[in-house]
Design an enzyme around this catalytic site. Structure first.
Site, PDB file in Angstrom:
ATOM      1  CG  ASP A 146       1.266   0.648  -5.701  1.00 25.17           C
ATOM      2  OD1 ASP A 146       0.311   0.821  -4.629  1.00 25.17           O
ATOM      3  OD2 ASP A 146       0.964  -0.240  -6.373  1.00 25.17           O
ATOM      4  CB  SER A 163      -5.705  -8.580 -13.840  1.00 20.88           C
ATOM      5  OG  SER A 163      -5.459  -8.133 -12.578  1.00 20.88           O
ATOM      6  N   GLY A 216      -4.605 -12.695  -5.546  1.00 21.37           N
ATOM      7  CA  GLY A 216      -3.690 -11.442  -5.178  1.00 21.37           C
ATOM      8  C   GLY A 216      -2.438 -11.791  -5.768  1.00 21.37           C
ATOM      9  CG  ASP A 273      -0.170  -5.340  -8.784  1.00 19.78           C
ATOM     10  OD1 ASP A 273       0.634  -5.334  -8.002  1.00 19.78           O
ATOM     11  OD2 ASP A 273      -1.433  -5.411  -8.611  1.00 19.78           O
ATOM     12  CE1 TYR A 297      -4.921  -1.201  -3.455  1.00 18.11           C
ATOM     13  CE2 TYR A 297      -6.073   0.464  -4.965  1.00 18.11           C
ATOM     14  CZ  TYR A 297      -4.998  -0.335  -4.393  1.00 18.11           C
ATOM     15  OH  TYR A 297      -3.668   0.173  -5.149  1.00 18.11           O
ATOM     16  CG  HIS A 300      -2.156  -1.070   1.035  1.00 16.95           C
ATOM     17  ND1 HIS A 300      -3.270  -0.759   0.338  1.00 16.95           N
ATOM     18  CD2 HIS A 300      -2.223  -2.369   1.238  1.00 16.95           C
ATOM     19  CE1 HIS A 300      -4.010  -1.850   0.314  1.00 16.95           C
ATOM     20  NE2 HIS A 300      -3.345  -2.781   0.813  1.00 16.95           N
ATOM     21  N   GLY A 304      -7.656 -14.237  -8.871  1.00 16.07           N
ATOM     22  CA  GLY A 304      -8.402 -13.747  -7.457  1.00 16.07           C
ATOM     23  C   GLY A 304      -7.525 -13.904  -6.592  1.00 16.07           C
ATOM     24  CD  GLU A 338      -6.160  -4.191 -13.126  1.00 19.01           C
ATOM     25  OE1 GLU A 338      -5.163  -4.725 -13.776  1.00 19.01           O
ATOM     26  OE2 GLU A 338      -6.807  -4.753 -12.312  1.00 19.01           O
TER      27      GLU A 338
END
Ligand code: GLA
Length: 379
Positions: free
Chosen positions: A37, A127, A123, A171, A220, A35, A121, A159
Site C-alpha cells: 500500500d 485502530s 494485526g 486498513d 516497518y 507491504h 494489537g 494515525e
C-alpha cells in the site's frame, strides 16, 4: 447480548436516555497484497465480522464525552483546542476530530459509548476500526455524505500525524468501504476499488500466533525507506511503477537487500492482481497458490515473517481443506490467514490449533471470519 445492544444499554446507563444512533466500523484481514500500500500498489483485504461500535447522541456543547466499555473509562474533550493528554484509546478519537478539522470540517459534539471485539494489537486493525467508527459518528451527527476514500484518508492522517504511526491507506480504506461476502481490490494510488467475491464454498480463517513483537514500527519504517530507495534507483515515484520485466532487466546492478525488498513488492503487486482475477473466476486453488507464494516472498525477500508465523502457515498447509495460507498485516508476529473449504472450517481450526501448540507450545486464537460491510450507521 450483541455488542450493538451492549453499547446501546451502556449509553442508557451512562447518559440516562436512549442513544439516537449506533455506528460501527470493522477490523480487516488482508488476503494478499502485503507491504504494497505504501508503494502505491494493490491490496486485497476484506472487512471482518468484528468491529468497533459506538452508540451516540449529538450534544449542544462543543465537546465529545465517550465512555469505553472495554477500558471502563470515560473521557471528555473539547473540540476547540484539541490536545494529546488522554488514554491511548481516546487519542484515536481525538486524532480523527483533529484531522477532520484540519480538512476544514466543522464538527458537532456528541455523547457516546464505545466497545469493540477486534482483538487489540493482533494485526486485525482495531485502530482503523476505532478511527472509522469515530469518523462515522461525526459524519452522522452532521449529516455529511460518506465518501469512503475521503474518510479513509482522514483516518490515515489521524494515525500518521496524531497517533504517530506511519501506516499506509489499506486498513482505513477497507474499514470504510468493505462489502459483505466480498474482498476489495484497492488501487492504493487512485483509491479506486473493485469488489471481488470470495470463491464459492470457501471461508477465510484468521490464525493468531499469539506472539507480538516490539520494534514493529521501526522495522516497518525501515522497510518503507528501503522501498523508497529502490524506487529512486528505478527513477520512478513508487515501486508500483516498475514492472517485473523492468525489474529483471536491471536486477544485477542492485545491492542484495534492495533487490530482495523490491522483488517482493513488484511481484506481490502482480500476485494481487492475479488473485483478484482468480477470485472473479471462483478459482480457490489458484488463489491459495498465490497466497502461498506471497508468504514465501514476505518471509525470504521482505523478511517480515517470524518463526511462529512460518510454523502457523506450515501447520495450516498440512491440513487437507486448506487452499493456501500466509502471514497477514505488517508481520513480525500477529496473524496468518488461510483460505479453507467452508464445510471443513471447524475441523481445520481445531487441527491447526493442536498442531501449532504441539510445535511451539503456544495456544493460538483462531477466528473463522465472514466478510462484512464497512463502516455503517443505523438507529
Ligand atoms: C500495516 C499497515 C498497512 C500495511 C500493512 C502491510 O497493517 O497499517 O498500511 O502497510 O501493515 O501490508
Amino acid at each position: 447480548m450483541s455488542l450493538r445492544q451492549q453499547v446501546a444499554r451502556g449509553f442508557e446507563r451512562c447518559f440516562g436516555r436512549l442513544p439516537e444512533l449506533v455506528v460501527r466500523a470493522p477490523g480487516r484481514v488482508n488476503l494478499i497484497g502485503e507491504h504494497t500500500d505504501y508503494n502505491d500498489g494493490f491490496v486485497l483485504p476484506m472487512a471482518i465480522d468484528r468491529a468497533v461500535w459506538i452508540a451516540l447522541r449529538p450534544n449542544d456543547a462543543q465537546r465529545v464525552v465517550v465512555h469505553s466499555l472495554d477500558f471502563d473509562e470515560t473521557v471528555e474533550f473539547s473540540l476547540a483546542g484539541l490536545r494529546r493528554n488522554q488514554s491511548e484509546w481516546a487519542e484515536y478519537l481525538k486524532g480523527v476530530a483533529w484531522a477532520l478539522q484540519e480538512e476544514g470540517y466543522v464538527l458537532h459534539g456528541w455523547d457516546g459509548v464505545v466497545a469493540g471485539d477486534v482483538p487489540i494489537g493482533a494485526g486485525l486493525s482495531s485502530s482503523a476500526a476505532l478511527e472509522l467508527a469515530t469518523a462515522r459518528a461525526f459524519a452522522s451527527v452532521s449529516a455529511w455524505p460518506w465518501d469512503a476514500a475521503i474518510v479513509a484518508r482522514i483516518g490515515q492522517r489521524a494515525e500518521n500525524e496524531w497517533v504517530g504511526v506511519n501506516c499506509g491507506i489499506m486498513d482505513q480504506m477497507i474499514s470504510a468501504a468493505g462489502k459483505e461476502g466480498h474482498a476489495l481490490l484497492i488501487d492504493c494510488r487512485s483509491l479506486e476499488t473493485r469488489l471481488v467475491p470470495l470463491p464459492p464454498e470457501t471461508v477465510v480463517v484468521v490464525l493468531d500466533t499469539a506472539t507480538r513483537r516490539g520494534l514493529v514500527d521501526s522495522a516497518y519504517n525501515e522497510r518503507r525507506a528501503q522501498c523508497e530507495a529502490a524506487a529512486r534507483f528505478f527513477g520512478v515515484p513508487a515501486l508500483r511503477d516498475v514492472t517485473v520485466t523492468q525489474f529483471e532487466s536491471r536486477v544485477d546492478t542492485l545491492d542484495d537487500v534492495t533487490r530482495r525488498r523490491a522483488r517482493h513488492v513488484i511481484t506481490e503487486n502482480e500476485r494481487t492482481l492475479q488473485a483478484a482475477e482468480a477470485m472473479q473466476r471462483g478459482d480457490a486453488v489458484q488463489l491459495g497458490l498465490l497466497m502461498n507464494t506471497s508468504h514465501v516472498s514476505l518471509s525470504d525477500d521482505f523478511e517480515v515473517s517470524s518463526g511462529e508465523l512460518d510454523h502457523m502457515v506450515a501447520c495450516a498447509l498440512q491440513q487437507e481443506p486448506c487452499y493456501g495460507a500466509r502471514m497477514t498485516g505488517a508481520g513480525f508476529g500477529g496473524c496468518a490467514v488461510a483460505l479453507v473449504r467452508g464445510a471443513a472450517a471447524d475441523a481445520f481450526a481445531s487441527a491447526v490449533a493442536a498442531e501449532y501448540h504441539r510445535v511451539t507450545g503456544i495456544s493460538p486464537s483462531i477466528y473463522v471470519c465472514a466478510a462484512s460491510n464497512g463502516a455503517e450507521a443505523g438507529d
